[in-house]
Design an enzyme around this catalytic site. Structure first.
Site, short mmCIF file in Angstrom:
data_model
loop_
_atom_site.label_atom_id
_atom_site.label_comp_id
_atom_site.label_asym_id
_atom_site.label_seq_id
_atom_site.Cartn_x
_atom_site.Cartn_y
_atom_site.Cartn_z
N LEU A 503 1.29 -0.93 0.10
CA LEU A 503 0.25 -0.24 -0.23
C LEU A 503 0.61 1.64 -0.25
O LEU A 503 0.25 2.01 -0.24
CB LEU A 503 -1.23 0.02 1.44
CG LEU A 503 -2.02 -0.98 1.13
CD1 LEU A 503 -2.43 -0.92 2.47
CD2 LEU A 503 -2.61 -1.35 0.53
N GLY A 504 2.57 1.04 0.67
CA GLY A 504 3.25 2.13 0.90
C GLY A 504 3.84 1.95 1.05
O GLY A 504 4.50 1.16 2.35
N GLY A 506 7.34 4.22 4.13
CA GLY A 506 7.11 4.90 4.84
C GLY A 506 8.83 5.17 5.31
O GLY A 506 9.48 4.49 5.11
N GLY A 507 9.07 5.74 6.18
CA GLY A 507 10.99 5.74 6.94
C GLY A 507 10.74 4.95 8.02
O GLY A 507 11.98 4.49 7.27
N VAL A 511 3.94 -1.14 3.85
CA VAL A 511 2.85 -1.57 4.32
C VAL A 511 2.33 -1.99 3.38
O VAL A 511 2.12 -1.82 2.11
CB VAL A 511 1.94 -0.05 4.85
CG1 VAL A 511 0.12 -0.14 5.57
CG2 VAL A 511 2.41 0.96 5.49
N LYS A 525 1.92 -3.20 9.00
CA LYS A 525 3.00 -2.75 8.68
C LYS A 525 4.08 -2.70 9.12
O LYS A 525 4.73 -3.98 10.07
CB LYS A 525 2.82 -1.30 9.29
CG LYS A 525 4.59 -0.27 9.69
CD LYS A 525 3.77 1.27 10.28
CE LYS A 525 4.99 1.81 10.35
NZ LYS A 525 5.03 2.63 11.11
N ASP A 622 4.39 14.11 13.96
CA ASP A 622 4.67 13.79 12.46
C ASP A 622 3.47 14.20 12.18
O ASP A 622 3.20 12.74 10.39
CB ASP A 622 6.12 12.80 12.00
CG ASP A 622 6.89 13.05 10.49
OD1 ASP A 622 6.69 13.79 9.90
OD2 ASP A 622 6.71 11.53 10.72
C1 LIG Z 1 15.13 5.36 2.83
O1 LIG Z 1 13.69 5.17 2.67
C2 LIG Z 1 12.94 3.79 2.72
C3 LIG Z 1 11.74 4.03 2.79
O2 LIG Z 1 11.24 4.69 2.17
C4 LIG Z 1 13.90 2.84 3.45
O3 LIG Z 1 13.66 1.84 3.49
C5 LIG Z 1 15.78 3.52 3.91
O4 LIG Z 1 16.04 2.89 4.61
C6 LIG Z 1 15.68 4.15 3.37
N1 LIG Z 1 17.56 4.46 3.47
C7 LIG Z 1 17.99 5.85 4.09
C8 LIG Z 1 19.59 5.84 3.54
O5 LIG Z 1 17.84 6.88 4.69
#
Ligand SMILES: *[C@@H]1O[C@H](CO)[C@@H](O)[C@H](O)[C@H]1NC(C)=O
Ligand SMILES: *[C@@H]1O[C@H](CO)[C@@H](O)[C@H](O)[C@H]1NC(C)=O
Ligand SMILES: *[C@@H]1O[C@H](CO)[C@@H](O)[C@H](O)[C@H]1NC(C)=O
Ligand SMILES: *[C@@H]1O[C@H](CO)[C@@H](O)[C@H](O)[C@H]1NC(C)=O
Ligand SMILES: *[C@@H]1O[C@H](CO)[C@@H](O)[C@H](O)[C@H]1NC(C)=O
Ligand SMILES: *[C@@H]1O[C@H](CO)[C@@H](O)[C@H](O)[C@H]1NC(C)=O
Ligand SMILES: *[C@@H]1O[C@H](CO)[C@@H](O)[C@H](O)[C@H]1NC(C)=O
Ligand SMILES: *[C@@H]1O[C@H](CO)[C@@H](O)[C@H](O)[C@H]1NC(C)=O
Ligand SMILES: *[C@@H]1O[C@H](CO)[C@@H](O)[C@H](O)[C@H]1NC(C)=O
Ligand SMILES: *[C@@H]1O[C@H](CO)[C@@H](O)[C@H](O)[C@H]1NC(C)=O
Ligand SMILES: *[C@@H]1O[C@H](CO)[C@@H](O)[C@H](O)[C@H]1NC(C)=O
Ligand SMILES: *[C@@H]1O[C@H](CO)[C@@H](O)[C@H](O)[C@H]1NC(C)=O
Length: 813
Positions: A503-504, A506-507, A511, A525, A622
């Site tokens: 679905l998406g 995230g940081g 998900v 998630k 956030d």
């Molecule tokens: C960048 O974002 C992805 C998810 O969108 C994450 O899995 C990854 O760890 C991130 N990479 C860094 C280097 O921050």
């Protein structure tokens, strides 16, 4: 009484004839004495000769207020074509609406080169920002000096580094201290990549700046006296530009490339009546600052007490070549199967001459490099400015690498034994011991499995989970009544985490949509594996959400921990998140004003619950459009508590060095000082409210002509009584005027600089629900546009995604 009108008209007369800031087709500027002075008397445009003895005259802009002895020129028109006879050179506006500088002999020395269709009545004005603009009678700017810099960048000026993948502007130093003609040093984008900026000595690189990503020099904040200076880089599909702004709005700050090739950020020091250098490159304290000073495979360690050249991990000084300071491999690469490994160097300024690969995940980027033997290193970063991830690959030599306070991970290919030499020595000694231990353990395990069966192993899982939760201090004496789902069930439900079900992202992970036994739809998630941060956030989220029950918060149904697999199972919301509607030209029509107002009120209630009505004070930290999910009735549900913080008792405020959040939504005190409170959520709510009303993204300032961002845009419209112009055109017809206007005013009171001036969520909910409730009068919001970037302690934060931003004071380096 009678003298009042006289007095006023006198004032008017004085201000309209003296200090005239405009040039029209009817008047002209004649050398040597005529000047145009900006309205606030900050800048002057006129003729000057840099040295008294030299009979060369130039048309330029300088600070009006700064005395002759310190006179500072910020722009020169005819730098390579001086006026040789001091009198009767003129600057006029031609019939073709161009500015034309001609000498007494009627030779054109310099001209703007616009082909305007406007016809008569064009005029030029010198603004208090130092920008000389040429405008049509209807106000359209057809030319501006800010688009044609000489050696200085002023506050608010966009330095367009690249446009449609081409190098756009160039800032060129003077030739000498008193010679404005085109010099040797210049700054411009890197023709082979739009990710870098170079300071050139002729055609050779002198200093290299990374345009984007964690090691960017151009996304920082630094301070002078009581004001902050923001260095922001903005990238859109077509353009990449850099802009400097300052919190006090003072125009007495500038970035100058001087004739010696030193790039200096200067601020006027009133008490000393001189310019103070705030930062400069090359840094006077870092001898290895210039391009590739440390040779191939060396790097300039600017974090050392005495900055100096070092060899990259796995390399040693190359003694064979005394003329350069490069390094060589301790062990040659073998390039056979698993013989090579990658080591991580954290906090690095990544090397030059990379291959930029688009649309790669981190794993794909790593695979791409390890697959190809000639690939010597890679780096990966998520970019905030560009809405995309950046995979960089290097082959062969690594040049101009550095270590700085702001940096990112560089993954280096080395021969395996260099990495594991010590480990393998240990193995040789301990191998027999370890082997026998392993055999023993296997026997034990086999015995346990046999005697207890599979059902028991689930019990172990459960125990493991409880142990996990007991560790968490927040749990204390609460019983967590939350069903646990085992991994196998989730694997089945999500089709083994198939991309089709995703679905998406995230940081902290992806998900997935899942269908449990019995047909119940859920959102799963899956936290990224192996990230330490993840464990902490995971526990936080489980404990938090399990306790929270509110119709505007997303509901946690269950969770799962299996080895390093961590999963959260939420109710499934088929409509996805708010941003997928709000910022989509087609889907936004679903969001009419009634729906948007309902969403606004729902978010406010959800946030109020987090802040006040649950037993704890929870700060979300956030809040943003992509964290607001919509159910089938378009009712909003706040999600993603991974970053939430609980405040116990009466604590009102806390400070952190680990600033997490999203650019644009973060309040100034949080982004700059790490100080957060319920009022930082109020700020994010205000931003979200402006987005809902305008349909514009806070992170796309390029959508809003001439304004720093959505907040300053909204403020300026509201202040002038034009707040209706902010409203999304797709709802302008249908909306209820008084509701929209109330929302805008509430939003502006939420984004005020001073956290104590921002209302509490309780009053916001009241103001939204009660049409007659009085609204506060907001103060002008901060001029905060910085994409505050970088880290206080890079090593600690090295794995963080771009959503995570922390602060740094830019040190001269
Ligand atoms: C960048 O974002 C992805 C998810 O969108 C994450 O899995 C990854 O760890 C991130 N990479 C860094 C280097 O921050
Ligand atoms: C400019 O002039 C004003 C008064 O005219 C003064 O207050 C201010 O300090 C001056 N600024 C500088 C930088 O000289
Ligand atoms: C410029 O315009 C004026 C008035 O319209 C006209 O008299 C003059 O000849 C024009 N000059 C040129 C060079 O076209
Ligand atoms: C300069 O040239 C313009 C047309 O190019 C002409 O209209 C004007 O009279 C000339 N001025 C002088 C002083 O020769
Ligand atoms: C002016 O613009 C024209 C057409 O765009 C171009 O050919 C010419 O070189 C330009 N002249 C200068 C001085 O930039
Ligand atoms: C101003 O006039 C020019 C030329 O007549 C036109 O192209 C432009 O769209 C106008 N701008 C506005 C804001 O009306
Ligand atoms: C005056 O300065 C110009 C460059 O600005 C230079 O080309 C010229 O030679 C100088 N003339 C004298 C007499 O010094
Ligand atoms: C710039 O390059 C020239 C040679 O092209 C060199 O002599 C000079 O030292 C360089 N300047 C700096 C500051 O590196
Ligand atoms: C301004 O100059 C004075 C005198 O040189 C100095 O003491 C002071 O630190 C300077 N202020 C700043 C902010 O650099
Ligand atoms: C030494 O380094 C210089 C510059 O990198 C290079 O041109 C030269 O060929 C090298 N010499 C040897 C013997 O490797
Ligand atoms: C947080 O920092 C600010 C100044 O940066 C200070 O005034 C405040 O007392 C600190 N708060 C806590 C809880 O440490
Ligand atoms: C709405 O606000 C007004 C003014 O604050 C107050 O008098 C009134 O009682 C409020 N109405 C409700 C239903 O709360």
């Amino acid at each position: 009484m009678a003298c009042l009108p006289v007095f006023i008209s006198l004032l008017f007369l004085i201000s309209s004839c003296k200090g005239d800031d405009q040039l029209t087709q009817a008047n002209r500027l004649i050398s040597p004495g005529d000047v145009l002075i900006s309205k606030g008397r900050v800048f002057a445009l006129g003729f000057f000769s840099p040295t008294a003895s030299n009979q060369s005259f130039f048309l330029g802009i300088w600070y009006h207020n700064i005395s002759e002895s310190e006179r500072t020129y910020v722009w020169v028109a005819n730098r390579d074509n001086p006026i040789t006879t001091p009198s009767f050179a003129t600057l006029a506006i031609s019939n073709s609406s161009n500015l034309v500088l001609s000498d007494s002999g009627n030779h054109t020395l310099w001209t703007t080169n616009v082909t305007a269709t406007g016809g008569d009545g064009a005029y030029a004005a010198l603004l208090d920002s130092g920008n000389l603009v040429l405008r049509l009678p209807n106000g359209t700017t057809i030319w501006q000096s800010f688009d044609h810099p000489t050696d200085t960048l002023l506050m608010g000026m966009r330095f367009l580094v690249s446009y449609k993948a081409q190098v756009a502007m160039r800032c060129i130093a003077w030739k000498g201290p008193d010679d404005p003609s085109t010099g040797d040093f210049s700054i411009s984008g890197d023709p082979s990549s739009n990710l870098q900026i170079f300071l050139w000595n002729g055609t050779r690189p002198y200093i290299r700046f990374i345009g984007f990503g964690p090691s960017s020099m151009w996304s920082s904040v630094f301070s002078f006296s009581t004001s902050l200076i923001y260095e922001t880089s903005v990238s859109t599909d077509d353009e990449f530009y850099i802009i400097y702004t300052t919190s006090d709005g003072s125009p007495y700050k500038r970035l100058q490339l001087d004739y010696t090739g030193t790039l200096k950020f200067l601020a006027w020091n009133d008490s000393a009546s001189s310019w103070t250098v705030v930062v400069q490159r090359p840094s006077p304290t870092i001898v290895c600052d210039p391009y590739a000073s440390c040779g191939p495979f060396g790097y300039c360690d600017a974090t050392a007490a005495i900055p100096r050249c070092q060899c990259l991990d796995g390399f040693e000084p190359d003694g064979s070549n005394s003329s350069s300071r490069g390094c060589r491999r301790k062990q040659q690469l073998r390039c056979r199967g698993r013989d090579d490994r990658f080591v991580t160097m954290a906090g690095m300024k990544v090397p030059d001459k990379f291959l930029h690969v688009r649309n790669r995940s981190f794993d794909e980027c790593a695979a791409e490099c390890s697959r190809n033997c000639s690939c010597t290193a890679y780096a990966y970063a998520n970019l905030t400015g560009a809405d995309q991830a950046r995979c960089l690959l290097w082959s062969g030599e690594l040049a101009d690498t550095g270590r700085a306070n702001i940096g990112e991970n560089l993954y280096l290919r080395l021969a395996d034994s260099t990495v594991n030499k010590k480990k393998s020595d240990i193995l040789k000694i301990e191998l027999p011991v370890i082997t026998s231990l392993l055999i023993l353990m296997c026997i034990c395990l086999a015995w346990i499995c046999k005697s207890r069966g599979i059902h028991r192993s689930k019990e172990i899982q459960k125990k493991h989970r409880l142990q996990h939760l007991k560790d968490s201090s927040e749990l204390e004496n609460d019983n967590l009544e939350l069903p646990f789902i085992c991994l196998e069930d989730i694997v089945t439900a999500t089709n083994n985490f198939s991309d089709h079900n995703m679905l998406g992202k995230g940081g902290f992970g992806k998900v997935y949509k899942g269908v449990l036994e019995g047909g119940k739809e859920v959102a799963v998630k899956r936290l990224s594996k192996g990230s330490q941060q993840g464990v902490e956030e995971f526990r936080n989220e489980v404990v938090l959400i399990a306790k929270l029950q509110h119709r505007n918060l997303v509901r946690l149904i269950s969770y799962c921990i299996h080895e390093d697999e961590k999963l959260l199972i939420y109710e499934y919301l088929p409509n996805k998140s708010l941003d997928t509607f709000l910022f989509d030209a087609k889907r936004k029509s679903v969001l009419d004003w009634t729906t948007r107002f309902m969403i606004i009120k729902g978010i406010a209630r959800g946030l109020l619950y987090l802040h006040q009505d649950s037993r704890l004070t929870i700060i979300h930290r956030d809040l943003k459009a992509s964290n607001i999910l919509l159910d089938t009735n378009m009712s909003p549900k706040i999600s993603d508590f991974g970053m939430a913080r609980i405040f116990e008792g009466n604590k009102q405020q806390e400070n952190t060095t680990r600033v997490v959040g999203t650019y644009g939504y973060m309040s100034p005190e949080y982004a700059l000082e790490g100080s957060f409170s319920v009022k930082s959520d109020t700020y994010s709510f205000g931003v979200l409210l402006l987005e809902l009303v305008s349909g514009l993204k806070i992170s796309s300032p390029h959508l809003i002509m001439d304004f720093q961002n959505l907040i300053t845009f909204a403020w300026s419209l509201w202040k002038d009584g034009n707040a209706m112009d902010l409203v999304d055109s797709s709802i302008r017809e249908s909306c209820l005027l008084h509701e929209v206007l109330r929302c805008i005013q509430i939003a502006l009171s939420c984004v005020q600089d001073d956290p104590t001036a921002r209302p509490l969520m309780s009053s916001i909910v009241f103001m939204l629900e009660n049409e007659t409730a009085a609204l506060p009068t907001p103060k002008e919001p901060a001029y905060l546009t910085a994409m505050v970037y970088g880290t206080k302690d890079t090593r600690e934060n090295k794995e963080r995604s771009v959503n995570n931003v922390s602060i740094t004071a830019l040190e001269g380096r």
